[in-house]
Design a protein around this motif. Structure first.
Motif, PDB file in Angstrom:
ATOM      1  N   VAL A 293      91.959   2.399  33.284  1.00 40.68           N
ATOM      2  CA  VAL A 293      91.697   3.036  31.992  1.00 40.68           C
ATOM      3  C   VAL A 293      92.775   2.658  30.977  1.00 40.68           C
ATOM      4  CG1 VAL A 293      91.682   5.258  30.791  1.00 40.68           C
ATOM      5  CG2 VAL A 293      90.355   4.968  32.878  1.00 40.68           C
ATOM      6  N   VAL A 294      94.045   2.799  31.382  1.00 41.09           N
ATOM      7  CA  VAL A 294      95.151   2.486  30.468  1.00 41.09           C
ATOM      8  C   VAL A 294      95.122   1.005  30.082  1.00 41.09           C
ATOM      9  CG1 VAL A 294      97.659   2.344  30.256  1.00 41.09           C
ATOM     10  CG2 VAL A 294      96.610   4.363  31.297  1.00 41.09           C
ATOM     11  N   GLY A 295      94.942   0.131  31.065  1.00 37.44           N
ATOM     12  CA  GLY A 295      94.927  -1.301  30.783  1.00 37.44           C
ATOM     13  C   GLY A 295      93.768  -1.726  29.900  1.00 37.44           C
ATOM     14  N   PHE A 296      92.587  -1.154  30.163  1.00 40.04           N
ATOM     15  CA  PHE A 296      91.410  -1.514  29.361  1.00 40.04           C
ATOM     16  C   PHE A 296      91.602  -1.083  27.909  1.00 40.04           C
ATOM     17  CE2 PHE A 296      87.084  -1.520  27.833  1.00 40.04           C
ATOM     18  CZ  PHE A 296      86.463  -2.531  28.556  1.00 40.04           C
ATOM     19  N   ALA A 297      92.106   0.131  27.698  1.00 44.00           N
ATOM     20  CA  ALA A 297      92.332   0.609  26.335  1.00 44.00           C
ATOM     21  C   ALA A 297      93.412  -0.220  25.634  1.00 44.00           C
ATOM     22  CB  ALA A 297      92.722   2.079  26.354  1.00 44.00           C
TER      23      ALA A 297
ATOM     24  N   PHE B  78      91.035  -5.295  34.025  1.00 47.95           N
ATOM     25  CA  PHE B  78      91.243  -3.849  34.113  1.00 47.95           C
ATOM     26  C   PHE B  78      89.919  -3.111  34.319  1.00 47.95           C
ATOM     27  CE2 PHE B  78      95.273  -4.910  31.902  1.00 47.95           C
ATOM     28  CZ  PHE B  78      96.145  -4.310  32.807  1.00 47.95           C
ATOM     29  N   GLY B  79      88.833  -3.639  33.743  1.00 50.12           N
ATOM     30  CA  GLY B  79      87.526  -3.045  33.986  1.00 50.12           C
ATOM     31  C   GLY B  79      87.136  -3.131  35.457  1.00 50.12           C
ATOM     32  N   ALA B  80      87.540  -4.234  36.114  1.00 57.41           N
ATOM     33  CA  ALA B  80      87.263  -4.385  37.532  1.00 57.41           C
ATOM     34  C   ALA B  80      88.033  -3.360  38.353  1.00 57.41           C
ATOM     35  CB  ALA B  80      87.625  -5.803  37.987  1.00 57.41           C
ATOM     36  N   LEU B  81      89.236  -2.996  37.930  1.00 59.95           N
ATOM     37  CA  LEU B  81      89.975  -1.940  38.613  1.00 59.95           C
ATOM     38  C   LEU B  81      89.269  -0.597  38.468  1.00 59.95           C
ATOM     39  CD1 LEU B  81      93.741  -2.577  37.724  1.00 59.95           C
ATOM     40  CD2 LEU B  81      92.703  -2.714  39.988  1.00 59.95           C
TER      41      LEU B  81
END
Length: 538
Positions: free
Chosen positions: A106-110, A135-138
């Motif tokens: 969530v943090v990485g995608f944002a 990050f979406g894959a995480l």
């Protein structure tokens, strides 16, 4: 963190670990329905990004002076990173905990979304789109792992069904939200919107989500397998995108394709020998499972590849605003939402084979219908083909989990579910590349003749190359200071040439759909179908 961790012990009985209901949650943390709400908010960012960015692509291309291949990589970079990382990300969640990987995702995608909005060049946009995919894959497998661990078996299907409807609504609303933001704010706002959504998901996740880890979690990672698969996919898609520029007879083009094939072969060789492979190849001993994976790839090639040109057609050929183009795409996503529960009901009664074949037949027919679109096609006619495409895709999307996960051994059902998602993402990247190459080749072969036939001033080879890049996205190459009549004639030639390229690309997509019909006939319900039914909307 240990106090927040629940260790799940694998069941020794035939029903598997999912039959053991988790202990009742006390307060906010670990509450099943609040967990569903928290993970749905996070995954909504990924679902929105798939359709919002498609609406913004023409404006991004214009604002950043991006080429046709650059625009392709805005889509391909994201989907390729997502596809290659899904299974690895799932194993990361198994080892370190799904709560942690979800929050990091969530943090990485944002953060990646914010970086895209602040970018002033196409290279930065593509770079951070790749980061979004990683990050979406995480985030995606972790969210599913949290739901499986939190909900008791008798309520898990309902939870994932509701989650699927949230994702479907986000996908359907993406073109509208994206159109409003692009038209009234800026293309950057399409990415900035992920920041408040991410903050909400992070706060809810910290307060609500409870970590669950398997006792027999993996202790090693297949790094060589990750490198080989990533390299193989990169070389293949890069060759397909650059082929119009390098030429299909170029040694460079075929060199990248050869490297890709060798990497795939080495990947298969390595996976058969490593203790914990990235993708256990024994899964593919099941013909129905293998057919299901191929079906997902073919479906995504036809769907994602064909849809890539639709926004350019609506905005640049028909002159629609981003909001109007979003509204015109609404029948497609709306029919996917409406058709999914209906398809699930039919598949439950008659099995997946006939619904999957019928769905691909409707998809092929819809792509054929889209190949007949012209510069003056009316909105009702467009809506019919878009709606038929959505209706055809619904049974394929719903039935894929039953075919792939249901035909996998119970102990590998999670890996099979990740494989299903990865197959769709890889197919989408390949579809955009393959049909993009078809479009580029057709425009390159037709533009010069159409230009001369219209009696327009001759172009130098450099001018023709630059004009072809514009025409590939439906933009007329009108020179500064051109008269109104000259601009109109150039526009007519450009749009007619674009439509010939789009028509051929859609015909190729229809052909892929026809092949997929026969692949669908190889599928069947697996012994594990009931256990897989709960994930049908993912």
């Amino acid at each position: 963190m240990t106090s927040q961790t629940t260790v799940e012990k694998a069941s020794e009985g035939p029903s598997g670990p999912s039959d053991a209901a988790p202990p009742p949650a006390q307060g906010l943390r670990g509450h099943p329905w609040l967990t569903l709400f928290a993970v749905a908010i996070g995954v909504m960012m990924v679902a929105l990004d798939g359709t919002i960015v498609a609406i913004a692509n023409p404006v991004i291309a214009s604002d950043l002076n991006a080429t046709f291949a650059d625009v392709q990589w805005i889509t391909n970079g994201y989907f390729l990173a997502l596809a290659v990382s899904l299974i690895t990300a799932g194993k990361l969640g198994d080892r370190f905990g799904h709560r942690q990987t979800f929050l990091i995702g969530v943090v990485g995608f944002a953060a990646a979304s914010a970086a895209i909005g602040l970018s002033d060049g196409i290279a930065m946009v593509i770079t951070f789109r790749v980061a979004q995919g990683l990050f979406g894959a995480l985030l995606m497998p972790a969210a599913l792992g949290l739901l499986r661990a939190t909900f008791p078996a008798e309520k898990l299907n309902m939870a994932i069904g509701i989650w699927g409807m949230v994702i479907g609504a986000s996908t359907a609303g993406g073109p509208i939200v994206g159109g409003l933001l692009v038209e009234h704010v800026s293309w950057q706002s399409v990415f900035f919107i992920n920041i408040p959504v991410g903050v909400i998901a992070l706060v809810l996740g910290v307060l609500i989500l409870k970590d669950h880890r398997a006792e027999n979690a993996p202790r090693s990672f297949d790094i060589p397998g990750i490198v080989l698969l990533s390299g193989a996919m990169f070389c293949l898609v890069w060759a397909l995108i650059k082929a119009p520029e390098w030429g299909w007879g170029s040694a460079t083009t075929w060199g990248f394709i050869a490297i890709s094939l060798v990497s795939f072969a080495l990947f298969a060789f390595w996976e058969n020998r490593v203790a914990e492979p990235l993708i256990p190849l024994k899964l593919f001993r099941s013909v129905p499972l293998s057919a299901g994976v191929v079906l997902m790839v073919l479906m995504a090639i036809a769907f994602m590849g064909g849809l890539f040109f639709v926004t350019f057609y609506l905005q640049n050929v028909h002159g629609m605003s981003p909001v109007d183009s979003g509204l015109h795409l609404l029948p497609l996503t709306a029919m996917m939402i409406v058709g999914s529960p209906l398809a699930g009901l039919v598949i439950t009664k008659v099995g997946p084979r006939i619904p999957l074949a019928a769905g691909m037949a409707m998809t092929a027919l819809a792509m054929f219908g889209m190949s007949t679109l012209s510069t003056d096609t009316s909105s009702p006619v467009m809506s019919i083909w878009f709606a038929l495409l959505g209706l055809g895709l619904a049974p394929v999307m719903v039935g894929a989990t039953e075919v792939i996960v249901g035909n996998a051994p119970m102990e590998l059902s999670g890996v099979a579910g990740g494989l299903q998602q990865a197959a769709m993402q890889i197919g989408g990247a390949l579809g955009t590349a393959v049909l993009g190459a078809v479009m580029a080749s057709k425009v390159d072969s037709d533009l010069a003749g159409n230009w001369a036939a219209a009696g327009l001033p001759p172009l130098s080879p450099e001018q023709l190359e630059k004009s072809a890049e514009l025409v590939q996205v439906g933009v007329p190459p009108v020179p500064p200071g051109a008269t109104e009549s000259l601009a109109a004639k150039i526009g007519e030639v450009a749009h007619d040439t674009f439509m010939s390229g789009m028509g051929l690309a859609c015909l190729v997509a229809a052909g892929v759909g026809v092949v997929a019909i026969f692949v669908a006939l190889l599928t069947k319900r697996g012994a594990n179908a009931d256990a897989a039914a709960g994930a049908a909307h993912i």
